[in-house]
Design a protein around this motif. Structure first.
Motif, PDB file in Angstrom:
ATOM      1  N   ARG A   1     -52.740  22.830  39.788  1.00  0.00           N
ATOM      2  CA  ARG A   1     -54.183  22.720  39.563  1.00  0.00           C
ATOM      3  C   ARG A   1     -54.757  23.959  38.879  1.00  0.00           C
ATOM      4  NH1 ARG A   1     -57.457  18.953  41.789  1.00  0.00           N
ATOM      5  NH2 ARG A   1     -59.678  19.403  41.634  1.00  0.00           N
ATOM      6  N   ILE A   2     -54.234  25.134  39.247  1.00  0.00           N
ATOM      7  CA  ILE A   2     -54.767  26.375  38.661  1.00  0.00           C
ATOM      8  C   ILE A   2     -53.854  26.918  37.559  1.00  0.00           C
ATOM      9  CG2 ILE A   2     -56.040  26.967  40.764  1.00  0.00           C
ATOM     10  CD1 ILE A   2     -53.868  29.069  41.372  1.00  0.00           C
ATOM     11  N   GLY A   3     -52.848  26.159  37.191  1.00  0.00           N
ATOM     12  CA  GLY A   3     -51.986  26.570  36.084  1.00  0.00           C
ATOM     13  C   GLY A   3     -50.958  27.623  36.455  1.00  0.00           C
ATOM     14  N   ALA A   4     -50.774  27.855  37.760  1.00  0.00           N
ATOM     15  CA  ALA A   4     -49.713  28.773  38.180  1.00  0.00           C
ATOM     16  C   ALA A   4     -48.390  27.999  38.142  1.00  0.00           C
ATOM     17  CB  ALA A   4     -49.986  29.295  39.584  1.00  0.00           C
ATOM     18  N   THR A   5     -47.313  28.691  37.848  1.00  0.00           N
ATOM     19  CA  THR A   5     -46.012  28.040  37.723  1.00  0.00           C
ATOM     20  C   THR A   5     -45.291  28.157  39.057  1.00  0.00           C
ATOM     21  OG1 THR A   5     -45.978  28.704  35.418  1.00  0.00           O
ATOM     22  CG2 THR A   5     -43.860  28.099  36.398  1.00  0.00           C
ATOM     23  N   HIS A   6     -44.970  27.013  39.668  1.00  0.00           N
ATOM     24  CA  HIS A   6     -44.299  27.148  40.966  1.00  0.00           C
ATOM     25  C   HIS A   6     -42.787  27.182  40.819  1.00  0.00           C
ATOM     26  CE1 HIS A   6     -43.435  22.809  41.236  1.00  0.00           C
ATOM     27  NE2 HIS A   6     -44.713  22.523  41.084  1.00  0.00           N
ATOM     28  N   SER A   7     -42.181  27.864  41.766  1.00  0.00           N
ATOM     29  CA  SER A   7     -40.728  27.911  41.859  1.00  0.00           C
ATOM     30  C   SER A   7     -40.398  27.586  43.299  1.00  0.00           C
ATOM     31  CB  SER A   7     -40.240  29.312  41.489  1.00  0.00           C
ATOM     32  OG  SER A   7     -38.925  29.504  41.959  1.00  0.00           O
TER      33      SER A   7
ATOM     34  N   HIS B   1     -48.011  23.905  28.762  1.00  0.00           N
ATOM     35  CA  HIS B   1     -48.174  24.960  29.770  1.00  0.00           C
ATOM     36  C   HIS B   1     -47.053  24.838  30.809  1.00  0.00           C
ATOM     37  CE1 HIS B   1     -50.476  27.995  31.909  1.00  0.00           C
ATOM     38  NE2 HIS B   1     -50.212  27.334  33.021  1.00  0.00           N
ATOM     39  N   PRO B   2     -46.417  25.965  31.194  1.00  0.00           N
ATOM     40  CA  PRO B   2     -45.322  25.887  32.180  1.00  0.00           C
ATOM     41  C   PRO B   2     -45.810  25.335  33.517  1.00  0.00           C
ATOM     42  CG  PRO B   2     -45.410  28.060  31.149  1.00  0.00           C
ATOM     43  CD  PRO B   2     -46.644  27.337  30.715  1.00  0.00           C
ATOM     44  N   LEU B   3     -45.160  24.277  33.994  1.00  0.00           N
ATOM     45  CA  LEU B   3     -45.547  23.675  35.274  1.00  0.00           C
ATOM     46  C   LEU B   3     -44.698  24.240  36.409  1.00  0.00           C
ATOM     47  CD1 LEU B   3     -47.188  21.532  36.882  1.00  0.00           C
ATOM     48  CD2 LEU B   3     -45.404  19.880  36.285  1.00  0.00           C
ATOM     49  N   PHE B   4     -43.390  24.218  36.211  1.00  0.00           N
ATOM     50  CA  PHE B   4     -42.546  24.789  37.271  1.00  0.00           C
ATOM     51  C   PHE B   4     -41.208  25.281  36.739  1.00  0.00           C
ATOM     52  CE2 PHE B   4     -41.385  20.215  37.549  1.00  0.00           C
ATOM     53  CZ  PHE B   4     -40.006  20.258  37.606  1.00  0.00           C
TER      54      PHE B   4
ATOM     55  N   HIS C   1     -39.865  23.555  33.232  1.00  0.00           N
ATOM     56  CA  HIS C   1     -40.522  22.310  32.831  1.00  0.00           C
ATOM     57  C   HIS C   1     -41.998  22.570  32.545  1.00  0.00           C
ATOM     58  CE1 HIS C   1     -37.339  19.384  33.175  1.00  0.00           C
ATOM     59  NE2 HIS C   1     -36.912  20.010  34.256  1.00  0.00           N
ATOM     60  N   THR C   2     -42.525  21.788  31.598  1.00  0.00           N
ATOM     61  CA  THR C   2     -43.926  21.974  31.224  1.00  0.00           C
ATOM     62  C   THR C   2     -44.750  20.749  31.628  1.00  0.00           C
ATOM     63  OG1 THR C   2     -43.484  21.253  28.958  1.00  0.00           O
ATOM     64  CG2 THR C   2     -43.307  23.626  29.412  1.00  0.00           C
ATOM     65  N   THR C   3     -45.942  20.640  31.121  1.00  0.00           N
ATOM     66  CA  THR C   3     -46.958  19.800  31.742  1.00  0.00           C
ATOM     67  C   THR C   3     -47.013  18.339  31.264  1.00  0.00           C
ATOM     68  OG1 THR C   3     -48.276  21.746  32.240  1.00  0.00           O
ATOM     69  CG2 THR C   3     -49.464  19.670  32.097  1.00  0.00           C
ATOM     70  N   GLY C   4     -47.344  18.126  30.011  1.00  0.00           N
ATOM     71  CA  GLY C   4     -47.683  16.776  29.554  1.00  0.00           C
ATOM     72  C   GLY C   4     -46.500  15.831  29.455  1.00  0.00           C
ATOM     73  N   GLY C   5     -45.423  16.299  28.835  1.00  0.00           N
ATOM     74  CA  GLY C   5     -44.238  15.457  28.681  1.00  0.00           C
ATOM     75  C   GLY C   5     -43.600  15.162  30.026  1.00  0.00           C
ATOM     76  N   TYR C   6     -43.532  16.170  30.857  1.00  0.00           N
ATOM     77  CA  TYR C   6     -42.935  15.994  32.190  1.00  0.00           C
ATOM     78  C   TYR C   6     -43.694  14.921  32.969  1.00  0.00           C
ATOM     79  CZ  TYR C   6     -41.660  16.821  37.040  1.00  0.00           C
ATOM     80  OH  TYR C   6     -41.246  16.643  38.340  1.00  0.00           O
ATOM     81  N   LEU C   7     -45.012  15.075  33.035  1.00  0.00           N
ATOM     82  CA  LEU C   7     -45.784  14.120  33.844  1.00  0.00           C
ATOM     83  C   LEU C   7     -45.713  12.713  33.249  1.00  0.00           C
ATOM     84  CD1 LEU C   7     -47.364  14.287  36.498  1.00  0.00           C
ATOM     85  CD2 LEU C   7     -49.468  14.265  35.148  1.00  0.00           C
ATOM     86  N   THR C   8     -45.682  12.638  31.926  1.00  0.00           N
ATOM     87  CA  THR C   8     -45.567  11.332  31.270  1.00  0.00           C
ATOM     88  C   THR C   8     -44.293  10.623  31.704  1.00  0.00           C
ATOM     89  OG1 THR C   8     -46.805  12.046  29.320  1.00  0.00           O
ATOM     90  CG2 THR C   8     -45.289  10.193  29.020  1.00  0.00           C
TER      91      THR C   8
END
Ligand code: 6R9
Length: 654
Positions: free
Chosen positions: A155-161, A255-258, A274-281
């Motif tokens: 939600r805040i754009g932090a990259t989780h590990s 944007h880096p997601l995780f 992994h990044t945001t848009g393609g991953y979630l798609t």
């Protein structure tokens, strides 16, 4: 050498989809042609399943391979897509998570609840100074806060590990240091095998060596006493006090997601980015297509841990992006009894079950009467992931869990691929037990020989991906060269997955295990999977692992370790007889070339923490011990191997 990988196993059984499922399936056969006609248009259409704050300008930028950019210029928020938009659509009261603690305590969390919890965590993290692009390490048991922590980062754009809660302080230290994480989110502990299992002491040990960490957020789960440091904050005193209002800001599609660490044969784990848009798609589409998810009526349950990619993609992001209702279970399958999983299916009326072959084979070992003791009639679809599923384990799953009629989808993918790549479509595919069948619409996979030439039907070789896909890894965190080296250098212009595979006479794909495990016997490359499957096809065997051990005559010889099914008599002569029978059974099923030199009957096999068999350890056993006339490996010696091994991903670990 005559072949890249021998094709020995011939499976003729085939099962069409149930008529009702086929008639109402989310995805029909047309999807294949549509995607083949215009792959990028197909993925653009799937991206349209999400809410974008800004439309992309270009579907794919592949001008600098292997560094892909998907949905270039698009902006979206992952947590908004998993939560806010469902609440805004009036679905706030829908259950997102039926949580079942191992001791039997439960929590029912609606989409509105999960949204509020995530907003609070987002506010608390922001308060702690976490901003977009910062890394947050998550080391939690299977509690709802694990999903909340991930969604709050997104939600805040932090990259989780996320680091699996079973990892040691060293493994955790390495991962925190590699990502220079600013905050660690953990718990006092979780419940495992009937008792509290502490996590906080491991974090204390790790954080002492991780100067990047400014704060440690601690969820109270077990209530056990914990040591306290200046960096520590209780979750309930910070997150649960924070405002439940938080506006989700959109981020760039790339944007880096995780980051999720996967092991290799070298000691240093790889941080898969992994990044945001393609991953979630792709996770959203595949959950919809492969599980035929009907969010209004289905109750979905993925038994993986959130610490593995399966938990990321098919507990958190895929199901939630679809607005699904799911079960999340904290504990082990045999606590307090061996029917716990089936009890949960019955209790929550689970309709879609996604689990691992290791689990299925364990259930086979425990006996058919256990699932038979529960009402499993709510189930309508079964899935498998993590290892090749032996045809007999597939049949057992269909028969004893699926009442002899449910479709089983065997899904091949990796941490690196982010989402399912090769799998049946449950309303379309006539499945074959043990085969992942065909690449999903929009995915271009192939099996190639040493030279990178496509093998004909009936041939075996290496699994590759010929075209980029939306949820592909973007790099290895901090190491672009290793990314290129590991995945894109073996074959020109193709992604090399590291798995052996074959195409059967119909062109369907069968996964044959990691290529590092392939055995070279008298000049033939023999897959571990095929010999294991032949062993499991014997009615007395629940699970098997085979390795190639150095042999003076044949180069390598096949040594097999087999776990007998529940009531099999293996004492003394009966054991000798069974071993002889099994050797002949394999020779009969696959041909004399695959006849094991030796078979050991064991009670357990060494597995990674995610349930994959650690063949390397067995190879050590097979090569270093004078096996001579030893026909039964002591349970305890394998158990020792298990406890000294710390596997995490595909093969060996740390
Ligand atoms: C999702 C996951 C990936 C490796 C992969 C392969 C094995 C996974 C499989 C399978 C045969 C399947 N694998 N699914 N093998 N059939 N359906 O497991 O990711 O932990 O990264 O492991 O697992 O060897 O390369 P990850």
């Amino acid at each position: 050498m005559s072949e890249a990988l021998a094709n020995l196993l011939n499976e003729t059984r085939q099962f069409p989809p149930p008529a009702e499922l086929a008639a109402n399936a989310n995805v029909t056969v047309d999807a294949y042609a549509e995607a083949a006609g215009d792959r990028l248009a197909f993925w653009a259409e799937q991206a349209g399943r999400l809410a974008w704050a800004k439309q992309w300008d270009q579907v794919l930028d592949w001008s600098n391979p292997p560094f892909a950019k998907w949905f270039v210029g698009g902006r979206l928020n992952v947590a908004y897509n998993c939560l806010d938009r469902h609440v805004e659509a009036g679905l706030g009261d829908r259950v997102a998570i039926h949580w079942e603690g191992e001791p039997g305590d439960t929590r029912t969390i609606t989409y509105a609840d999960l949204h509020r919890m995530t907003c609070q965590a987002a506010n608390a993290l922001t308060e702690l100074g976490v901003t977009a692009g910062d890394r947050v390490a998550i080391y939690l048991p299977m509690v709802p806060e694990a999903a909340v922590a991930m969604l709050a980062c997104a939600r805040i754009g932090a990259t989780h590990s996320v680091v699996f809660g079973g990892f040691s302080a060293d493994a955790l230290t390495n991962r925190i240091q590699d990502a220079t994480a600013k905050v660690v989110i953990t718990a006092d502990g979780g419940y495992r095998r009937g008792k509290p299992s502490a996590l906080k002491p491991t974090v204390d040990e790790a954080v002492a060596n991780c100067p990047s960490v400014e704060h440690v957020l601690v969820v109270r789960r077990t209530g056990e006493e914990v040591a306290w440091t200046a960096k520590d904050l209780w979750w309930h005193q910070t997150v649960e006090q924070a405002s439940t209002e938080h506006a989700a800001e959109p981020f760039d599609a790339e944007h880096p997601l995780f980051i999720l660490y996967t092991s290799g044969t070298t000691a240093r784990p790889k941080g898969i980015l992994h990044t945001t848009g393609g991953y979630l798609t792709q996770v959203s589409y595949t959950a919809h297509a492969v599980f035929d998810l009907k969010p209004e009526t289905d109750v979905y349950w993925c038994t993986a841990d959130i610490g593995w990619v399966t938990g990321h993609s098919y507990i958190v992001y895929g199901p939630l992006a679809n607005g699904a209702t799911q079960v999340m279970y904290e504990g082990t399958p045999d606590t307090p009894h061996k029917g716990r999983f089936w009890e949960i299916v019955d209790k929550y009326q689970v309709s879609i079950l996604y689990t691992a072959p290791t689990l299925i084979r364990t259930m086979m070992k425990w006996g058919d009467d256990i699932p038979a003791g529960f009402d499993l009639s709510s189930l309508r679809l079964l899935g498998s992931v993590g290892e090749p599923i032996n045809p007999e384990a597939w049949m057992w799953y269909r028969q004893h869990v699926g009442g002899g009629e449910l479709p089983v989808v065997d899904t091949w993918w990796q941490t690196e691929t982010g989402a399912i790549m090769i799998s049946p479509l449950p309303g379309v595919t006539e499945t074959k037990p043990g085969s992942a069948m065909t690449p999903l619409p929009g995915i271009v996979a192939d099996v190639v020989d040493d030279q990178g030439q496509s093998v004909p039907n009936g041939g075996g070789g290496y699994l590759v991906l010929r075209e980029p896909w939306p949820s592909m890894l973007r790099t290895i965190w901090g190491d672009d060269n290793r990314f290129v080296e590991t995945y894109w250098s073996r074959f020109e212009g193709m992604y090399f997955a590291g798995d052996g595979a074959k195409k059967d006479d119909d062109g369907h794909i069968w996964l044959l295990g990691r290529v590092d495990d392939v055995m070279l016997v008298s000049g033939h490359n023999i897959s571990t999977t095929e010999v294991e499957s032949a062993l499991v096809s014997h009615p007395s065997v629940a699970e098997a692992a085979v390795v190639g051990a150095t042999d003076p005559t044949t180069g390598q010889a096949i040594v097999a370790f087999a776990i007998p099914r529940g009531t099999t008599d293996t004492a003394g002569e009966a054991g000798e007889k069974l071993i002889a029978e099994l050797r002949n059974h394999v020779a009969k099923t696959l041909g004399p070339i695959a006849k094991p030199r030796q078979i050991l009957l064991v009670a357990e096999l060494p597995k990674t923490r995610s349930g994959k068999i650690m063949r390397r350890l067995l190879r050590d056993v097979a090569e270093n011990r004078s096996l001579g006339d030893v026909t039964t490996l002591q349970d305890s010696s394998v158990m020792e191997l298990i406890s000294s091994g710390m596997g995490g991903g595909k093969s060996d670990e740390d």
